[in-house]
Design a protein around this motif. Sequence first.
Motif, PDB file in Angstrom:
ATOM      1  N   ASP A  14       0.842  -1.298  -0.130  1.00 50.65           N
ATOM      2  CA  ASP A  14      -0.160  -0.114   0.028  1.00 50.65           C
ATOM      3  C   ASP A  14       0.822   1.369   0.012  1.00 50.65           C
ATOM      4  N   ILE A  16       2.563   4.443  -1.044  1.00 50.64           N
ATOM      5  CA  ILE A  16       2.102   5.785  -1.974  1.00 50.64           C
ATOM      6  C   ILE A  16       3.536   6.189  -2.559  1.00 50.64           C
ATOM      7  N   GLU A  40       6.511  17.771  12.621  1.00 55.14           N
ATOM      8  CA  GLU A  40       5.912  17.034  11.445  1.00 55.14           C
ATOM      9  C   GLU A  40       4.608  16.156  12.111  1.00 55.14           C
ATOM     10  N   GLY A  44       7.063   9.970   6.602  1.00 50.00           N
ATOM     11  CA  GLY A  44       7.459   9.346   5.442  1.00 50.00           C
ATOM     12  C   GLY A  44       8.525  10.155   4.483  1.00 50.00           C
ATOM     13  N   ASP A 140      -3.477   9.725   9.269  1.00 52.75           N
ATOM     14  CA  ASP A 140      -4.389   9.058   8.163  1.00 52.75           C
ATOM     15  C   ASP A 140      -5.784   8.606   9.011  1.00 52.75           C
TER      16      ASP A 140
HETATM   17  C1  LIG Z   1      -0.326  11.443   3.947  1.00 47.47           C
HETATM   18  S1  LIG Z   1       0.703  10.230   4.794  1.00 47.47           S
HETATM   19  C2  LIG Z   1       2.057  11.165   5.195  1.00 47.47           C
HETATM   20  C3  LIG Z   1       3.017  11.123   3.965  1.00 47.47           C
HETATM   21  C4  LIG Z   1       4.384  11.871   4.433  1.00 47.47           C
HETATM   22  N1  LIG Z   1       4.206  13.098   5.199  1.00 47.47           N
HETATM   23  C5  LIG Z   1       5.001  12.173   3.103  1.00 47.47           C
HETATM   24  O1  LIG Z   1       4.854  13.260   2.624  1.00 47.47           O
HETATM   25  O2  LIG Z   1       5.533  11.297   2.670  1.00 47.47           O
HETATM   26  C6  LIG Z   1      -0.370   9.905   6.023  1.00 47.47           C
HETATM   27  C7  LIG Z   1       0.241   8.675   6.705  1.00 47.47           C
HETATM   28  O3  LIG Z   1       0.148   7.600   5.933  1.00 47.47           O
HETATM   29  C8  LIG Z   1       1.379   6.726   6.576  1.00 47.47           C
HETATM   30  N2  LIG Z   1       2.511   6.645   5.113  1.00 47.47           N
HETATM   31  C9  LIG Z   1       3.816   7.167   5.465  1.00 47.47           C
HETATM   32  N3  LIG Z   1       4.191   6.971   4.084  1.00 47.47           N
HETATM   33  C10 LIG Z   1       3.456   6.268   3.315  1.00 47.47           C
HETATM   34  C11 LIG Z   1       3.497   6.066   1.941  1.00 47.47           C
HETATM   35  N4  LIG Z   1       4.574   6.128   1.301  1.00 47.47           N
HETATM   36  N5  LIG Z   1       2.305   5.124   1.493  1.00 47.47           N
HETATM   37  C12 LIG Z   1       1.320   5.061   2.075  1.00 47.47           C
HETATM   38  N6  LIG Z   1       1.170   5.470   3.536  1.00 47.47           N
HETATM   39  C13 LIG Z   1       2.151   6.133   4.161  1.00 47.47           C
HETATM   40  C14 LIG Z   1       1.780   7.282   7.735  1.00 47.47           C
HETATM   41  O4  LIG Z   1       1.420   6.606   8.569  1.00 47.47           O
HETATM   42  C15 LIG Z   1       1.485   8.853   7.599  1.00 47.47           C
HETATM   43  O5  LIG Z   1       1.049   9.321   8.834  1.00 47.47           O
END
Ligand SMILES: C[S@@+](CC[C@H](N)C(=O)[O-])C[C@H]1O[C@@H](n2cnc3c(N)ncnc32)[C@H](O)[C@@H]1O
Length: 234
Positions: A14, A16, A40, A44, A140
Motif C-alpha cells: 500500500d 504511495i 511533522e 514518510g 491517516d
Molecule cells: C499522507 S501520509 C504522510 C506522508 C508523508 N508526510 C510524506 O509526505 O511522505 C499519512 C500517513 O500514511 C502513512 N504513510 C507514510 N508514508 C506512506 C506511504 N509512502 N504510503 C502510504 N502511507 C504512508 C503514515 O502513517 C502517515 O502518517
Amino acid sequence: MIPLIDDPAHLSGDRIPPNYRDLARLHQTIRMRKAFTILEFGLGYSTIVMADALMKNKLDWEALDEKPKIRNSTPFQLHSVDTSHKWIEQTKSMLPKHLATLITLHYSLAKVGTFQERACHFYEELPDVVPDFIYLDGPDPATVVGNIGGASWQNRDRVVTSGDLLRLEPQLIPGTLIVIDGRTANARFLQAHFYRNWQINYNMASDVTVCELQEKPLGKLNQATIVYCLGKSW
Ligand SMILES: C[S@@+](CC[C@H](N)C(=O)[O-])C[C@H]1O[C@@H](n2cnc3c(N)ncnc32)[C@H](O)[C@@H]1O
C-alpha cells in the motif's frame, strides 16, 4: 546519500510513491526560511527531505562567524509524530545515517475529541518542542480511535479534522509557518478557530495551505531570530 525512494523495493503493497514536486517545494521553503525546529504530523518521504534541508540550515548556521543571539533549545531537530508503528519502522529503514541524528520519530494514538464543542481529533501525546516550522500531513483518518455521539473517522466520508494546532497555537512564536498538505477541510477548521494573526493562503494548483504567524516580535531574541530567518523587512 539519500536513497532512491521510489526504488521498486520500497514500493510494495500500500505504499504511495513520492510526489517530488511537493517534496522539492517543502525543501525549498525550509531552506528559504532557515527553519530551526520542525514538527511533522504524518511521516514518510517528507521526513527525509525536510531533514536534509534542516541539515543544510545547520551547516550554514555553524559557518557563521558571528551568530545572532536567539532562543531555541532544540535547534536543527525534526520531530515527527505518527499513529502507525508500521510506517514508523518503514521510514526508519529509509533514513540516511547522516540525517538520522536530526530526526526523532514519535508514536502516538490519535483520538476523537472536541474543540469548543466541535468534533475533531487529537494525538494523545506530542513531542515537547516549540517548532518554527510545522508540516501537517497526518494522521491517516482511518487510524483515529473512538467516536463522539456515534460519529467516527472509521466512516471514510468524514473529513480529517485535526485539532492539535489549536492547542499549540498560544505558545507559537511570531514567524512560525504551518504547511498543510491537502486537508483543505482541516485547514478551514483551523482558520475558523485560530485566534492569532495568521496570514493564510491556499494554493489550489499545489493543493497546499500555508499559514504564517504575522505578529510583532515578542522581544529581542524573537526579533533577532526573525531578522536572521526571514530578513529585516519581514
Ligand atoms: C499522507 S501520509 C504522510 C506522508 C508523508 N508526510 C510524506 O509526505 O511522505 C499519512 C500517513 O500514511 C502513512 N504513510 C507514510 N508514508 C506512506 C506511504 N509512502 N504510503 C502510504 N502511507 C504512508 C503514515 O502513517 C502517515 O502518517
